[in-house]
Enzyme design. Structure first.
Site, PDB file in Angstrom:
ATOM      1  N   GLU A  39       0.903  -1.327  -0.145  1.00 46.34           N
ATOM      2  CA  GLU A  39       0.015  -0.006   0.075  1.00 46.34           C
ATOM      3  C   GLU A  39       0.891   1.248  -0.092  1.00 46.34           C
ATOM      4  O   GLU A  39       1.914   1.307   0.727  1.00 46.34           O
ATOM      5  CB  GLU A  39      -1.039  -0.054   1.308  1.00 46.34           C
ATOM      6  CG  GLU A  39      -2.163   0.486   1.225  1.00 46.34           C
ATOM      7  CD  GLU A  39      -3.226  -0.415   0.124  1.00 46.34           C
ATOM      8  OE1 GLU A  39      -3.281   0.124  -1.181  1.00 46.34           O
ATOM      9  OE2 GLU A  39      -3.766  -1.281   0.360  1.00 46.34           O
ATOM     10  N   ASP A  42       3.101   2.019  -5.066  1.00 44.21           N
ATOM     11  CA  ASP A  42       2.836   2.191  -6.592  1.00 44.21           C
ATOM     12  C   ASP A  42       3.535   3.328  -6.938  1.00 44.21           C
ATOM     13  O   ASP A  42       4.380   3.315  -7.899  1.00 44.21           O
ATOM     14  CB  ASP A  42       1.595   1.863  -7.147  1.00 44.21           C
ATOM     15  CG  ASP A  42       0.423   2.781  -6.638  1.00 44.21           C
ATOM     16  OD1 ASP A  42       0.771   3.763  -5.803  1.00 44.21           O
ATOM     17  OD2 ASP A  42      -0.726   2.647  -7.469  1.00 44.21           O
ATOM     18  N   GLY A 126     -16.713   4.999  -3.940  1.00 43.90           N
ATOM     19  CA  GLY A 126     -16.034   5.409  -2.887  1.00 43.90           C
ATOM     20  C   GLY A 126     -15.785   4.746  -1.886  1.00 43.90           C
ATOM     21  O   GLY A 126     -15.287   5.308  -0.814  1.00 43.90           O
ATOM     22  N   ALA A 127     -15.802   3.356  -1.788  1.00 44.08           N
ATOM     23  CA  ALA A 127     -15.509   2.656  -0.647  1.00 44.08           C
ATOM     24  C   ALA A 127     -13.885   2.123  -0.783  1.00 44.08           C
ATOM     25  O   ALA A 127     -13.343   1.353  -0.039  1.00 44.08           O
ATOM     26  CB  ALA A 127     -16.300   1.285  -0.558  1.00 44.08           C
ATOM     27  N   GLY A 128     -13.037   2.645  -1.671  1.00 45.50           N
ATOM     28  CA  GLY A 128     -11.722   2.275  -1.926  1.00 45.50           C
ATOM     29  C   GLY A 128     -11.649   1.179  -2.608  1.00 45.50           C
ATOM     30  O   GLY A 128     -10.455   0.254  -2.293  1.00 45.50           O
ATOM     31  N   LEU A 129     -12.492   0.486  -3.500  1.00 39.87           N
ATOM     32  CA  LEU A 129     -12.461  -0.715  -4.254  1.00 39.87           C
ATOM     33  C   LEU A 129     -12.367  -0.433  -5.572  1.00 39.87           C
ATOM     34  O   LEU A 129     -12.510  -1.298  -6.522  1.00 39.87           O
ATOM     35  CB  LEU A 129     -13.814  -1.558  -4.042  1.00 39.87           C
ATOM     36  CG  LEU A 129     -13.994  -2.125  -2.417  1.00 39.87           C
ATOM     37  CD1 LEU A 129     -15.192  -2.690  -2.186  1.00 39.87           C
ATOM     38  CD2 LEU A 129     -12.883  -2.923  -1.946  1.00 39.87           C
ATOM     39  N   SER A 130     -11.675   0.972  -5.876  1.00 43.44           N
ATOM     40  CA  SER A 130     -11.465   1.238  -7.398  1.00 43.44           C
ATOM     41  C   SER A 130     -12.577   1.169  -8.168  1.00 43.44           C
ATOM     42  O   SER A 130     -12.653   0.491  -9.386  1.00 43.44           O
ATOM     43  CB  SER A 130     -10.491   0.327  -7.863  1.00 43.44           C
ATOM     44  OG  SER A 130      -9.310   0.609  -7.108  1.00 43.44           O
ATOM     45  N   ASP A 176      -4.436   0.398  -9.488  1.00 44.13           N
ATOM     46  CA  ASP A 176      -5.924  -0.034  -9.657  1.00 44.13           C
ATOM     47  C   ASP A 176      -6.190  -0.218 -11.255  1.00 44.13           C
ATOM     48  O   ASP A 176      -6.974  -1.093 -11.445  1.00 44.13           O
ATOM     49  CB  ASP A 176      -6.740   1.229  -9.268  1.00 44.13           C
ATOM     50  CG  ASP A 176      -6.403   1.858  -7.819  1.00 44.13           C
ATOM     51  OD1 ASP A 176      -5.851   0.999  -6.976  1.00 44.13           O
ATOM     52  OD2 ASP A 176      -6.614   2.910  -7.330  1.00 44.13           O
TER      53      ASP A 176
HETATM   54  C1  GLA Z   1      -5.177   4.572  -4.388  1.00 48.59           C
HETATM   55  C2  GLA Z   1      -4.570   4.991  -5.569  1.00 48.59           C
HETATM   56  C3  GLA Z   1      -3.448   3.810  -5.932  1.00 48.59           C
HETATM   57  C4  GLA Z   1      -2.460   3.623  -4.734  1.00 48.59           C
HETATM   58  C5  GLA Z   1      -3.485   3.366  -3.413  1.00 48.59           C
HETATM   59  C6  GLA Z   1      -2.366   3.357  -2.140  1.00 48.59           C
HETATM   60  O1  GLA Z   1      -5.995   3.601  -4.647  1.00 48.59           O
HETATM   61  O2  GLA Z   1      -5.424   5.145  -6.577  1.00 48.59           O
HETATM   62  O3  GLA Z   1      -2.544   4.174  -7.129  1.00 48.59           O
HETATM   63  O4  GLA Z   1      -1.642   4.488  -4.446  1.00 48.59           O
HETATM   64  O5  GLA Z   1      -4.563   4.405  -3.200  1.00 48.59           O
HETATM   65  O6  GLA Z   1      -1.669   2.180  -2.253  1.00 48.59           O
END
Ligand code: GLA
Length: 390
Positions: A39, A42, A126-130, A176
């Site tokens: 985490e 990237d 918006g949950a951080g699941l891209s 992502d």
């Molecule tokens: C978000 C960004 C990714 C990465 C993560 C943290 O999801 O889109 O590119 O930097 O945060 O690991």
């Protein structure tokens, strides 16, 4: 593919029939993701180990002969239209992701085709699941196939990242988009974010991946994310290297006493996280879920204490998860500041784990979490119903 995924594809197809009175030429999809470990590495040219999940953005469409793109979103209940010859940013609106992707692809190819489409998805927004990477890659896959562009997952991930960086204005890394483009069923993907080389590693048999959504959202955190990037760049300068990827743990420890406190902790997270990610990929390959779990626990502590991107609800749910007998390891996943944690769990205990952790979290915080047991899926794909005319 699971039933829920197919339900969304069917919803998009039925929506298309209702909107246009005919069958779509095909249905295009791209998944959301969790990150098992790696985490905030990237954008430091480091390593990540994400897994595409069985939740995706879907687009059912038919090509048009002109340069117009018309889309109905079933999730937003909105119609939007734009002209490929006159692209103009529309801020944070969902349609802007399609425009951004079109803008980048137009630089690569002549004759990008317009289309009429209906979109639906089940990646929570918006949950951080891209969910946005999923929508970008589904759009890219659709544009590419109706416009006769070859599908190169790496090139398309870079195009979608460019759309996000330069059109939407979010300074994300490549993780992502890469996993949404290139995920493989039953596998996590070790990505070298410098060379963009990938290695598929099988998920351990008998284990389940459980997403724990804290029901908190990231809010306005762009500035916190950019701050972290800046500190990492400063730390790379301190070491005289291009990116923190170029510093190993031993060198860090030797020079750490000379670093300013915050910069030292940010750097320590990134450098140790890169090492953990490589170890976790090797452990996965051996089917050693216990080691992967331990590394995930260490990753969470590092993100909480050194990188400072967790929050109390994430810490709470991670602690509850780690305390359950079936749990191998748990950590926050994604950028942080809210959203989801992910746990690697003994397959047989997964249902009890999900129920127990959800109940305990709700009584501790008063928030209602969402819990998904998920499986590793393939990256952006086409489910063609009828051949797409050339
Ligand atoms: C978000 C960004 C990714 C990465 C993560 C943290 O999801 O889109 O590119 O930097 O945060 O690991």
């Amino acid at each position: 593919m699971t039933d829920t995924v197919l339900d969304v594809a069917a919803r998009a197809t039925a929506g298309f029939r209702a909107q246009y009175g005919t069958e779509p030429a095909g249905v295009w999809a791209a998944p959301g993701r969790i990150n098992l470990i790696g985490e905030h590495t990237d954008y430091n040219d480091g390593f990540v180990l994400p897994m595409a999940i069985d939740r995706a953005a879907w687009i059912a469409l038919r090509p048009r002969d002109d340069s117009k793109v018309a889309i109905h979103s079933l999730d937003f209940g909105e119609d939007r239209e734009f002209d490929l010859d006159h692209l103009a940013s529309t801020g944070n609106e969902w349609i802007n992701y399609v425009q951004g992707v079109a803008w980048v692809l137009q630089k690569k190819t002549r004759g990008l085709k317009g289309w009429d489409g209906v979109t639906a998805g089940d990646v929570p927004i918006g949950a951080g699941l891209s969910s946005s990477a999923a929508f970008e890659l589904a759009s890219a896959r659709a544009f590419a196939s109706i416009s006769g562009m070859p599908w190169d997952p790496r090139e398309m991930a870079l195009a979608a990242q460019r759309a996000e960086n330069d059109w939407i204005g979010v300074r994300c890394g490549i993780m992502d988009q890469m996993i949404s483009a290139a995920g493989e069923e039953g596998h996590a993907l070790l990505i070298d974010c410098r060379s963009l080389e990938t290695r598929s590693v099988p998920m351990p048999p008998g284990s389940a991946v459980v997403i724990l959504d804290t029901a908190t959202r990231r809010g306005l955190v762009d500035s916190a994310y950019n701050d972290r990037r800046l500190h990492c760049e400063e730390a790379a300068d301190f070491f005289g290297v291009e990116a923190l990827r170029d510093v190993d743990v031993e060198r860090f420890e030797r020079l750490a006493p000379r670093m300013e406190n915050v910069m030292r902790r940010r750097a320590r997270h990134v450098i140790t996280e890169n090492a953990r990610t490589l170890q976790a990929a090797d452990a996965l390959e051996r089917g050693d879920a216990e080691t992967v779990g331990r590394l995930m626990n260490e990753s969470h502590a590092s993100l909480r204490d050194d990188f400072e991107v967790s929050r109390k609800e994430l810490d709470e749910i991670v602690e509850l998860a780690q305390g359950h007998g079936a749990c191998r390891g748990a950590r926050m996943t994604g950028a942080g500041f809210g959203g989801c944690a992910v746990a690697l769990v003994d397959g047989e205990g997964a249902d009890d784990f999900a129920r127990t952790v959800a109940e305990a979290y709700q009584s501790a915080t008063g928030l209602e979490p969402r819990v998904y047991v998920c499986s590793a899926s393939a990256g952006a794909s086409i489910e063609s119903t009828t051949p797409v005319p050339a």
